[in-house]
Design a protein around this motif. Structure first.
Motif, PDB file in Angstrom:
ATOM      1  N   ASP A 152       1.987   9.506  -8.454  1.00 55.60           N
ATOM      2  CA  ASP A 152       2.429  10.246  -9.637  1.00 55.60           C
ATOM      3  C   ASP A 152       3.285   9.374 -10.549  1.00 55.60           C
ATOM      4  O   ASP A 152       3.158   9.423 -11.771  1.00 55.60           O
ATOM      5  CB  ASP A 152       3.216  11.480  -9.209  1.00 55.60           C
ATOM      6  N   VAL A 153       4.163   8.569  -9.952  1.00 53.73           N
ATOM      7  CA  VAL A 153       5.058   7.721 -10.745  1.00 53.73           C
ATOM      8  C   VAL A 153       4.269   6.738 -11.594  1.00 53.73           C
ATOM      9  O   VAL A 153       4.625   6.447 -12.741  1.00 53.73           O
ATOM     10  CB  VAL A 153       6.033   6.963  -9.813  1.00 53.73           C
ATOM     11  N   PHE A 154       3.157   6.218 -11.045  1.00 53.05           N
ATOM     12  CA  PHE A 154       2.409   5.185 -11.755  1.00 53.05           C
ATOM     13  C   PHE A 154       1.179   5.720 -12.474  1.00 53.05           C
ATOM     14  O   PHE A 154       0.354   4.964 -12.951  1.00 53.05           O
ATOM     15  CB  PHE A 154       1.979   4.093 -10.761  1.00 53.05           C
ATOM     16  N   ARG A 155       1.048   7.026 -12.537  1.00 51.14           N
ATOM     17  CA  ARG A 155      -0.125   7.608 -13.169  1.00 51.14           C
ATOM     18  C   ARG A 155       0.024   7.592 -14.691  1.00 51.14           C
ATOM     19  O   ARG A 155       1.103   7.849 -15.221  1.00 51.14           O
ATOM     20  CB  ARG A 155      -0.322   9.051 -12.685  1.00 51.14           C
ATOM     21  N   GLY A 156      -1.055   7.319 -15.368  1.00 52.02           N
ATOM     22  CA  GLY A 156      -1.060   7.409 -16.828  1.00 52.02           C
ATOM     23  C   GLY A 156      -0.343   6.242 -17.485  1.00 52.02           C
ATOM     24  O   GLY A 156      -0.176   5.173 -16.920  1.00 52.02           O
ATOM     25  N   GLN A 157       0.123   6.475 -18.702  1.00 52.08           N
ATOM     26  CA  GLN A 157       0.749   5.426 -19.488  1.00 52.08           C
ATOM     27  C   GLN A 157       2.178   5.191 -19.030  1.00 52.08           C
ATOM     28  O   GLN A 157       2.766   5.991 -18.304  1.00 52.08           O
ATOM     29  CB  GLN A 157       0.739   5.814 -20.975  1.00 52.08           C
ATOM     30  N   SER A 158       2.724   4.079 -19.479  1.00 55.68           N
ATOM     31  CA  SER A 158       4.111   3.762 -19.164  1.00 55.68           C
ATOM     32  C   SER A 158       5.032   4.805 -19.787  1.00 55.68           C
ATOM     33  O   SER A 158       4.723   5.376 -20.844  1.00 55.68           O
ATOM     34  CB  SER A 158       4.481   2.373 -19.697  1.00 55.68           C
ATOM     35  N   GLU A 172      15.266  -3.640  -1.668  1.00 55.13           N
ATOM     36  CA  GLU A 172      13.903  -4.036  -2.035  1.00 55.13           C
ATOM     37  C   GLU A 172      13.145  -2.862  -2.652  1.00 55.13           C
ATOM     38  O   GLU A 172      12.352  -3.035  -3.581  1.00 55.13           O
ATOM     39  CB  GLU A 172      13.159  -4.541  -0.800  1.00 55.13           C
ATOM     40  N   LEU A 173      13.399  -1.675  -2.149  1.00 60.11           N
ATOM     41  CA  LEU A 173      12.749  -0.483  -2.689  1.00 60.11           C
ATOM     42  C   LEU A 173      13.182  -0.229  -4.132  1.00 60.11           C
ATOM     43  O   LEU A 173      12.352   0.045  -5.006  1.00 60.11           O
ATOM     44  CB  LEU A 173      13.076   0.724  -1.815  1.00 60.11           C
ATOM     45  N   VAL A 174      14.475  -0.335  -4.387  1.00 52.67           N
ATOM     46  CA  VAL A 174      14.985  -0.122  -5.745  1.00 52.67           C
ATOM     47  C   VAL A 174      14.432  -1.179  -6.700  1.00 52.67           C
ATOM     48  O   VAL A 174      14.066  -0.869  -7.840  1.00 52.67           O
ATOM     49  CB  VAL A 174      16.529  -0.146  -5.757  1.00 52.67           C
ATOM     50  N   THR A 175      14.353  -2.413  -6.245  1.00 52.41           N
ATOM     51  CA  THR A 175      13.801  -3.487  -7.083  1.00 52.41           C
ATOM     52  C   THR A 175      12.352  -3.197  -7.461  1.00 52.41           C
ATOM     53  O   THR A 175      11.943  -3.364  -8.621  1.00 52.41           O
ATOM     54  CB  THR A 175      13.887  -4.833  -6.348  1.00 52.41           C
ATOM     55  N   ALA A 183       4.293  -1.467  -0.349  1.00 51.53           N
ATOM     56  CA  ALA A 183       4.560  -2.332   0.806  1.00 51.53           C
ATOM     57  C   ALA A 183       5.897  -1.981   1.456  1.00 51.53           C
ATOM     58  O   ALA A 183       6.007  -1.943   2.684  1.00 51.53           O
ATOM     59  CB  ALA A 183       4.553  -3.798   0.368  1.00 51.53           C
ATOM     60  N   VAL A 184       6.910  -1.729   0.632  1.00 53.54           N
ATOM     61  CA  VAL A 184       8.226  -1.383   1.179  1.00 53.54           C
ATOM     62  C   VAL A 184       8.165  -0.037   1.896  1.00 53.54           C
ATOM     63  O   VAL A 184       8.706   0.119   2.998  1.00 53.54           O
ATOM     64  CB  VAL A 184       9.294  -1.347   0.066  1.00 53.54           C
ATOM     65  N   ARG A 206       8.631  -1.366 -11.615  1.00 55.04           N
ATOM     66  CA  ARG A 206       7.401  -0.586 -11.616  1.00 55.04           C
ATOM     67  C   ARG A 206       6.252  -1.370 -10.987  1.00 55.04           C
ATOM     68  O   ARG A 206       5.126  -1.406 -11.499  1.00 55.04           O
ATOM     69  CB  ARG A 206       7.038  -0.156 -13.040  1.00 55.04           C
ATOM     70  N   ASP A 207       6.574  -1.987  -9.867  1.00 60.01           N
ATOM     71  CA  ASP A 207       5.608  -2.792  -9.134  1.00 60.01           C
ATOM     72  C   ASP A 207       4.988  -1.919  -8.041  1.00 60.01           C
ATOM     73  O   ASP A 207       5.563  -1.738  -6.971  1.00 60.01           O
ATOM     74  CB  ASP A 207       6.319  -4.007  -8.528  1.00 60.01           C
ATOM     75  N   ARG A 208       3.820  -1.375  -8.323  1.00 58.15           N
ATOM     76  CA  ARG A 208       3.185  -0.426  -7.416  1.00 58.15           C
ATOM     77  C   ARG A 208       2.926  -1.040  -6.035  1.00 58.15           C
ATOM     78  O   ARG A 208       3.198  -0.414  -5.013  1.00 58.15           O
ATOM     79  CB  ARG A 208       1.867   0.068  -8.002  1.00 58.15           C
TER      80      ARG A 208
END
Length: 254
Positions: A99-105, A195-198, A210-211, A203-205
């Motif tokens: 959901d976070v990475f869906r659609g436009q920025s 690492e999760l916050v970074t 991976a984290v 916005r590195d899916r």
């Protein structure tokens, strides 16, 4: 005056529930421990009504069990319960990531709001990771729960946030008795908060997935260890002897 009294009672009810939850998370109220409304009311010097309400609240959260004749008991989660918590958490988080990475920025305004909110979350992450590396369980639990709570708020869905928070509280309630007796506790405390916050900030899916995968895999590996009998029982800090060790009467215990 009546409304003021209701607010006071409601606040007291929450304070008692929070205090008891902290006692369970700290391991001072062990799984299976029984107590009555009267005992808790006397302990805190309050009337029975807010105590009873607080205990029923904790029961609804899955932390206590209610027995009509014997009072209340701290719920004892199993390794299978813990594994189910992790799996449920993983499924929900997978949906959140999509959901976070869906659609436009997101818009510039939303990006700014995210960055501002992540400043606080990053501070929590640093404290939580530091406590995990140091094996300081009491400090870690508080920061870890607040970290995930604040991070969950970024999703903007309180139902998801509340559900995940409940799972994490239950997971800690299960884990605490084992971790307090484990000499290798630092090896089993996840410290990938920063690492999760970074990954979220950039916005590195792939990095985020991976984290999260490492986070859940870490928990499941620990569950495998418990299922194998290491440590043998909650709080024992001891492993289950092998058949060869058990057969050798000359071998010292421990």
């Amino acid at each position: 005056m009546r409304a003021s009294g209701a607010v006071t009672r409601s606040t007291l009810r929450q304070q008692i529930a929070d205090a008891l939850r902290d006692e369970v998370l700290a391991g001072r109220l062990q799984p299976g421990r029984e107590f009555t409304v009267k005992q808790i009311a006397e302990q805190y010097g309050v009337s029975a009504t807010p105590v009873r309400e607080a205990l029923f609240d904790l029961s609804a959260q899955g932390l206590l069990e209610s027995d009509q004749h014997r009072g209340f008991r701290v719920h004892q989660f199993t390794v299978a319960d813990y594994r189910a918590m992790v799996e449920a958490r993983a499924l929900v988080m997978d949906g959140v990531i999509r959901d976070v990475f869906r659609g436009q920025s997101p818009s510039p305004a939303r990006q700014t709001a995210y960055r501002d909110a992540l400043v606080s979350v990053r501070r929590r992450s640093e404290e939580a990771a530091r406590a995990a590396r140091g094996g300081d369980l009491d400090i870690l639990i508080g920061y870890d729960l607040r970290f995930w709570r604040e991070l969950g708020a970024l999703v903007g869905n309180t139902y998801i946030s509340d559900f995940l928070h409940r799972l994490r509280v239950q997971a800690w309630v299960f884990a605490v008795p084992y971790l307090r007796g484990d000499a290798d506790v630092r090896a089993w405390l996840w410290n990938g908060h920063a690492e999760l916050v970074t990954a979220i900030t950039h916005r590195d899916r792939e990095a985020l997935r991976a984290v999260i995968d490492a986070y859940n895999g870490h928990a499941l590996s620990w569950a495998d260890r418990l299922a194998a009998g290491e440590p043998a029982a909650a709080g024992s800090g001891q492993r289950t002897p092998t058949a060869e060790e058990t057969a050798d009467p000359a071998r010292p215990e421990g």
